[in-house]
Design a protein around this motif. Structure first.
Motif, PDB file in Angstrom:
ATOM      1  N   HIS A 706      -8.655  26.828 -43.019  1.00  0.00           N
ATOM      2  CA  HIS A 706      -7.876  25.700 -42.523  1.00  0.00           C
ATOM      3  C   HIS A 706      -6.786  25.322 -43.530  1.00  0.00           C
ATOM      4  O   HIS A 706      -7.059  25.135 -44.710  1.00  0.00           O
ATOM      5  CB  HIS A 706      -8.782  24.492 -42.253  1.00  0.00           C
ATOM      6  N   LYS A 707      -5.583  25.206 -43.033  1.00  0.00           N
ATOM      7  CA  LYS A 707      -4.466  24.750 -43.854  1.00  0.00           C
ATOM      8  C   LYS A 707      -4.095  23.342 -43.412  1.00  0.00           C
ATOM      9  O   LYS A 707      -4.065  23.046 -42.213  1.00  0.00           O
ATOM     10  CB  LYS A 707      -3.262  25.695 -43.729  1.00  0.00           C
ATOM     11  N   VAL A 708      -3.820  22.465 -44.375  1.00  0.00           N
ATOM     12  CA  VAL A 708      -3.561  21.067 -44.073  1.00  0.00           C
ATOM     13  C   VAL A 708      -2.377  20.564 -44.878  1.00  0.00           C
ATOM     14  O   VAL A 708      -1.973  21.171 -45.887  1.00  0.00           O
ATOM     15  CB  VAL A 708      -4.794  20.180 -44.401  1.00  0.00           C
ATOM     16  N   LYS A 709      -1.850  19.453 -44.421  1.00  0.00           N
ATOM     17  CA  LYS A 709      -0.865  18.710 -45.194  1.00  0.00           C
ATOM     18  C   LYS A 709      -1.170  17.232 -45.013  1.00  0.00           C
ATOM     19  O   LYS A 709      -1.750  16.817 -44.006  1.00  0.00           O
ATOM     20  CB  LYS A 709       0.558  19.038 -44.756  1.00  0.00           C
ATOM     21  N   ALA A 710      -0.801  16.445 -46.003  1.00  0.00           N
ATOM     22  CA  ALA A 710      -1.005  15.006 -45.935  1.00  0.00           C
ATOM     23  C   ALA A 710       0.241  14.352 -45.349  1.00  0.00           C
ATOM     24  O   ALA A 710       1.361  14.660 -45.756  1.00  0.00           O
ATOM     25  CB  ALA A 710      -1.292  14.439 -47.319  1.00  0.00           C
ATOM     26  N   LYS A 711       0.029  13.455 -44.391  1.00  0.00           N
ATOM     27  CA  LYS A 711       1.116  12.657 -43.833  1.00  0.00           C
ATOM     28  C   LYS A 711       0.938  11.223 -44.308  1.00  0.00           C
ATOM     29  O   LYS A 711      -0.118  10.617 -44.084  1.00  0.00           O
ATOM     30  CB  LYS A 711       1.117  12.731 -42.316  1.00  0.00           C
ATOM     31  N   VAL A 712       1.947  10.710 -44.962  1.00  0.00           N
ATOM     32  CA  VAL A 712       1.865   9.412 -45.629  1.00  0.00           C
ATOM     33  C   VAL A 712       2.947   8.492 -45.088  1.00  0.00           C
ATOM     34  O   VAL A 712       4.102   8.909 -44.920  1.00  0.00           O
ATOM     35  CB  VAL A 712       2.029   9.584 -47.157  1.00  0.00           C
ATOM     36  N   LYS A 713       2.559   7.240 -44.803  1.00  0.00           N
ATOM     37  CA  LYS A 713       3.528   6.254 -44.336  1.00  0.00           C
ATOM     38  C   LYS A 713       3.343   4.946 -45.094  1.00  0.00           C
ATOM     39  O   LYS A 713       2.217   4.552 -45.421  1.00  0.00           O
ATOM     40  CB  LYS A 713       3.384   6.003 -42.835  1.00  0.00           C
ATOM     41  N   PHE A 714       4.477   4.281 -45.349  1.00  0.00           N
ATOM     42  CA  PHE A 714       4.478   2.943 -45.947  1.00  0.00           C
ATOM     43  C   PHE A 714       4.873   1.938 -44.863  1.00  0.00           C
ATOM     44  O   PHE A 714       5.861   2.141 -44.166  1.00  0.00           O
ATOM     45  CB  PHE A 714       5.484   2.882 -47.102  1.00  0.00           C
ATOM     46  N   TYR A 715       4.042   0.887 -44.733  1.00  0.00           N
ATOM     47  CA  TYR A 715       4.342  -0.170 -43.768  1.00  0.00           C
ATOM     48  C   TYR A 715       4.468  -1.497 -44.488  1.00  0.00           C
ATOM     49  O   TYR A 715       3.679  -1.820 -45.382  1.00  0.00           O
ATOM     50  CB  TYR A 715       3.225  -0.304 -42.733  1.00  0.00           C
ATOM     51  N   SER A 716       5.456  -2.274 -44.080  1.00  0.00           N
ATOM     52  CA  SER A 716       5.570  -3.646 -44.568  1.00  0.00           C
ATOM     53  C   SER A 716       4.688  -4.543 -43.703  1.00  0.00           C
ATOM     54  O   SER A 716       4.420  -4.239 -42.547  1.00  0.00           O
ATOM     55  CB  SER A 716       7.027  -4.081 -44.523  1.00  0.00           C
ATOM     56  N   TRP A 717       4.194  -5.654 -44.305  1.00  0.00           N
ATOM     57  CA  TRP A 717       3.322  -6.563 -43.573  1.00  0.00           C
ATOM     58  C   TRP A 717       4.065  -7.329 -42.470  1.00  0.00           C
ATOM     59  O   TRP A 717       3.423  -7.990 -41.655  1.00  0.00           O
ATOM     60  CB  TRP A 717       2.669  -7.549 -44.530  1.00  0.00           C
ATOM     61  N   SER A 718       5.352  -7.208 -42.433  1.00  0.00           N
ATOM     62  CA  SER A 718       6.125  -8.007 -41.465  1.00  0.00           C
ATOM     63  C   SER A 718       6.711  -7.176 -40.332  1.00  0.00           C
ATOM     64  O   SER A 718       7.468  -7.696 -39.521  1.00  0.00           O
ATOM     65  CB  SER A 718       7.260  -8.735 -42.190  1.00  0.00           C
TER      66      SER A 718
END
Length: 874
Positions: A706-718
């Motif tokens: 299995h090959k994988v990659k990380a998906k990362v997101k930044f969210y603001s609280w507003s």
């Protein structure tokens, strides 16, 4: 290298033509010592249950009734029944379980005594039976009185502890009686030293023989690459007999054996050689759990026949304790069928203080809840009871491995001849009863008693210490261990938990430091230290106990309380807390990262406080468990290679604060919902380390394709829109290990994202395939404590409920104005669970499904649904 390799099967009673069985279960008469209380009582059962059923007392769990009804356990009680029989021959009265100290008489003649809750007792009554009415009496002595008397009689030296801490409101000297140790109180449960006939009673009449027990143990013959099924039959024979024994596992093997029996009790062994391939039994998440049917027929030369069936499973188990390259100490992990398996699970305590109240549904709900949380193992803790047959049979079916303690916990024990003798019989019977189950993968002699001596819990002087070590070795090594190896010898045996395993053995069975992370398993608790500081956790080989307390839901507590109790500082809240400073510890830990509830409505503030303790517990156990799971591939300063996590604890014994993830009654706490994710087969876990954001991929899979990659997101609280999105390079997922897939300085990431600060944003991430298919559950990490978060708004969550079109399944659609954290859905007393709960809501609309365990409607759910997020409680 220290290996123990074997495999196993399941349990069933014989049916025989010539054996007559008369059940004596049902309604008996119950009297106290001065006859002031006289009621009918069900057997199996106990005194408390009988009194409640007859309306003599109310719910023992209600408010302060554990103290109000203390008199019940301090009295002596007599059970009486009468019966008529017509069978002729040898007659034996069988008591499957008496709780605990009793004298048994038949027609005025004493036929025996009992002193051990965990033993079966057989009393021969041939010649005592009358053709008409027979009167059977069981006089039961107060366990509290008996334990006190035995303690006073032990005059040579003390056997600590004398009494539990005052906060537990318990009874003293429980270590002097072979009874559920937690029945005298524990730090998560009440003191109900029960009395009663807690298992079935029957009369067996026979002329030739009866079969006492029947065990099957498949063993793998590596030299011939084949299986041998060892079958043992235990007989009680009246007259010398010969028989033909037919054994068959359909589609695998059939064989005939000739049997000769002489009067008395005997043990006969047989071996079925399986010379063809079989389907292996695997833990949940690693394969199937095939169970074969073993059929036995015994044809006596006089024409009598005996028949039985049992499920048989094929699997091997090894406990690997061997040197680790470039590391001091030894490994500690389980191999099933030759494959290393990371144990994911929890600890099991008694389901109810009154064992006769434990139903099939209760056990099934708890075990299914464990499996739904991706657990593959449970530890049956040594302060409770050896569980009923149904429990182990379900674990066989569900693929849940059992770490089986013997029933000794947190105490030293006497080693007088009579005590040792009853323990030996207890161990023999229990091993014979349980060894046929493939789910049982290890025996353990006790809970924390090695640590109690090593860490001097009981203030034993240096001069006295050898005496207690001698008693410890006598009980657990020279008796329990030796007996287990004689009766089974097919599973690993540990003398204690925690322990250093073979290193403890080298040090005379009591190690200098049984918590040494270089060996064995560890127990670790720390309530005031910040649980978000993952660097403080021991990088252990195996974490068999750890956890944090929380309070159960308001709906669970309201069943046993009144309005005046609904305050965290009430007498009721103090009374239910049996762990010293427990309520304060919860709030102090929560206050490190959350604003404590401060709404003016006292009942709402009480509900909010319950909520915040569950948030804290879930977050703390998640951080610690993810640390252990990603440590399976790491060796840091000689520590690591962690291969098991069993958090404390799965279930509750009553409605009160505890470390459990499932409340009394089966309702899931937030922790249990989160366990479904942090025990997922493939997990993404993130930590901050020296200013870097690190994301690991942890896999239980046995293939590296299995090959994988990380998906990362930044969210603001507003805002519901991601401030920025990132992806890692594609990485090959390490089979059965932990792989670092993402590493970047947080300062650089915040600068790259532009509108984010540590306090204004949260980071989400998951693993996906190169094509974008989601592989791990969505996870998140805070860059600062939520109590310091900036820009958080009240989410104003609204909802609608609709029938999902599937029986007892409903769709809850949530709408919110702003992102919300720890979104918690609670439907009060409607039993069931949601597919997700306690989650991060980063879109204005989300759907959740609810599966009910009884008939209900969308209207009932709507009327009872409460939704809470972190921002709502202050």
């Amino acid at each position: 290298m220290n290996h123990a390799v074997w495999s196993f099967a399941c349990f069933c009673l014989f049916e025989a033509v010539s054996l007559e069985i008369f059940s004596l279960d049902g309604e008996w008469k119950l009297l106290n010592s001065n006859s002031s209380v006289s009621v009918s009582a069900e057997v199996p059962g106990c005194v408390h249950t009988a009194l409640q059923r007859q309306g003599f007392i109310s719910d023992p769990y209600y408010r302060f009734n554990d103290l109000n009804y203390r008199w019940i356990s301090l009295d002596n009680w007599t059970y009486t029944t009468s019966f008529s029989v017509r069978g002729k021959g040898k007659a034996v009265l069988v008591f499957e379980g008496v709780d605990t100290i009793s004298t048994v008489s038949l027609n005025g003649v004493i036929i025996g005594k009992t002193d051990n809750m965990f033993r079966r007792y057989d009393f021969e009554v041939t010649g005592l039976l009358k053709d008409q009415e027979n009167v059977l009496q069981v006089w039961i002595m107060s366990a509290v009185t008996y334990a006190s008397q035995r303690s006073r009689a032990h005059t040579e030296y003390r056997v600590p502890p004398d009494c539990p801490p005052p906060v537990q409101k318990g009874e003293c000297h429980v270590n002097f009686i072979r009874k559920a140790q937690s029945s005298f109180s524990w730090d998560w449960g009440p003191s109900f030293p029960t009395l009663g006939i807690w298992k079935g009673v029957r009369l067996e009449v026979f002329n030739t023989l009866r079969v006492l027990s029947f065990t099957t143990v498949p063993k793998y013959d590596s030299g011939n690459s084949s299986w041998n099924v060892e079958v043992e039959l235990f007989f009680d024979v009246v007259v010398a007999s010969k028989a033909l024994v037919l054994m068959s596992i359909p589609l695998l093997h059939s064989e005939e054996f000739h049997l000769s029996l002489t009067p008395g009790q005997s043990r006969k062994s047989f071996v079925l050689q399986i010379n063809q391939s079989v389907s292996l039994w695997w833990p949940f998440g690693h394969g199937e759990q095939p169970l074969y049917e073993l059929e036995i027929q015994i044809n006596m030369e006089g024409g009598e026949t005996f028949n039985a069936q049992r499920k048989v499973a094929f699997r091997t188990v090894e406990l690997i304790q061997e040197p680790i390259p470039s590391s001091p100490g030894l490994s500690f992990y389980f191999q099933i069928n030759g494959r290393p398996i990371f144990l994911k699970g929890s600890n099991w305590i008694p389901v109810h203080a009154f064992q006769d109240q434990v139903t099939t549904d209760m056990i099934t709900v708890l075990l299914r809840s464990a499996q739904k949380a991706n657990m593959n193992a449970l530890r049956v803790w040594g302060g409770g009871v050896y569980e009923q047959d149904l429990f182990y049979s379900l674990c066989d079916m569900y693929g849940i491995m059992i770490w089986q303690d013997f029933m000794f916990a947190c105490a030293l024990y006497p080693t007088e001849k009579n005590f040792i003798q009853t323990v030996r019989e207890e161990v023999t019977q229990q091993v014979r009863r349980l060894k046929s189950h493939p789910s049982v993968v290890i025996w353990s002699g006790n809970n924390e008693n090695e640590a109690a001596i090593a860490a001097d819990w009981f203030n034993i002087s240096a001069a006295e210490r050898p005496l207690y070590v001698r008693d410890y070795v006598s009980l657990y090594v020279e008796n329990i261990r030796d007996l287990v190896l004689q009766e089974d010898g097919t599973r690993p045996f540990l003398v204690s938990s925690p322990t250093n395993g073979v290193e403890s053995e080298k040090e005379g069975w009591v190690a200098h430091d049984p918590y040494d992370p270089h060996y064995g398993d560890t127990h670790y608790y720390s309530y005031y230290n910040d649980c978000w500081n993952w660097t403080a956790f021991p990088r252990t080989r195996f974490a068999s106990e750890y956890g944090f307390q929380s309070w159960p839901s308001f709906s669970t507590l309201s069943k046993v309380s009144v309005t005046s109790d609904w305050d965290f500082s009430s007498n009721f809240s103090s009374h239910r807390q049996h762990h010293e400073d427990g309520n304060q510890q919860m709030l102090k830990q929560a206050e490190l990262h959350y604003i404590l509830p401060n709404r003016s409505d006292p009942v709402q503030r009480y509900r909010d406080t319950i909520y915040i303790t569950q948030v804290m517990q879930a977050q703390c156990v998640k951080i610690q468990t993810e640390f252990y799971r990603r440590s399976r591939s790491d060796i840091v300063e000689g520590k690591g290679h962690t291969m098991g996590t069993l958090y404390w604890q799965l279930n509750d014994i009553w409605q009160g604060p505890s470390w459990s993830s499932v409340e009394f009654g089966g309702k899931w706490k937030m922790l249990h919902y989160w366990a479904t994710d942090f025990y997922a087969p493939v997990l993404s876990a993130a930590v901050e380390d020296e200013g870097d954001l690190l994301i690991y991929a942890v896999s239980d899979r046995h293939s590296e394709c299995h090959k994988v990659k990380a998906k990362v997101k930044f969210y603001s609280w507003s805002s519901f829109d991601a401030v920025c999105s990132l992806e890692s390079n594609v990485t090959t997922l390490k089979a059965g290990g932990s792989t670092l897939v993402f590493q970047h300085p947080i300062s650089a990431l915040l600068e790259q994202c532009g509108n984010c600060t540590r306090r204004s944003c949260v980071v989400t991430f998951h693993l996906s395939s190169p094509e974008g298919q989601m592989i791990s559950p969505l996870n998140h990490i805070f860059l600062s404590s939520p109590r310091h978060a900036e820009g958080v708004q009240k989410p104003d969550i609204t909802f609608t409920v609709k029938d999902a079109g599937i029986v007892q399944s409903f769709v809850v659609t949530l709408h919110c104005s702003f992102p919300a954290v720890y979104v918690w859905l609670d439907v009060d007393d409607i039993p069931g669970h949601f597919n997700v709960n306690g989650f991060l809501m980063l879109s204005n609309t989300s759907t959740v499904t609810f599966g009910a365990w009884r008939p209900t409607t969308a209207e009932e759910i709507t009327a009872n649904l409460h939704i809470t997020s972190l921002r709502d409680v202050y």
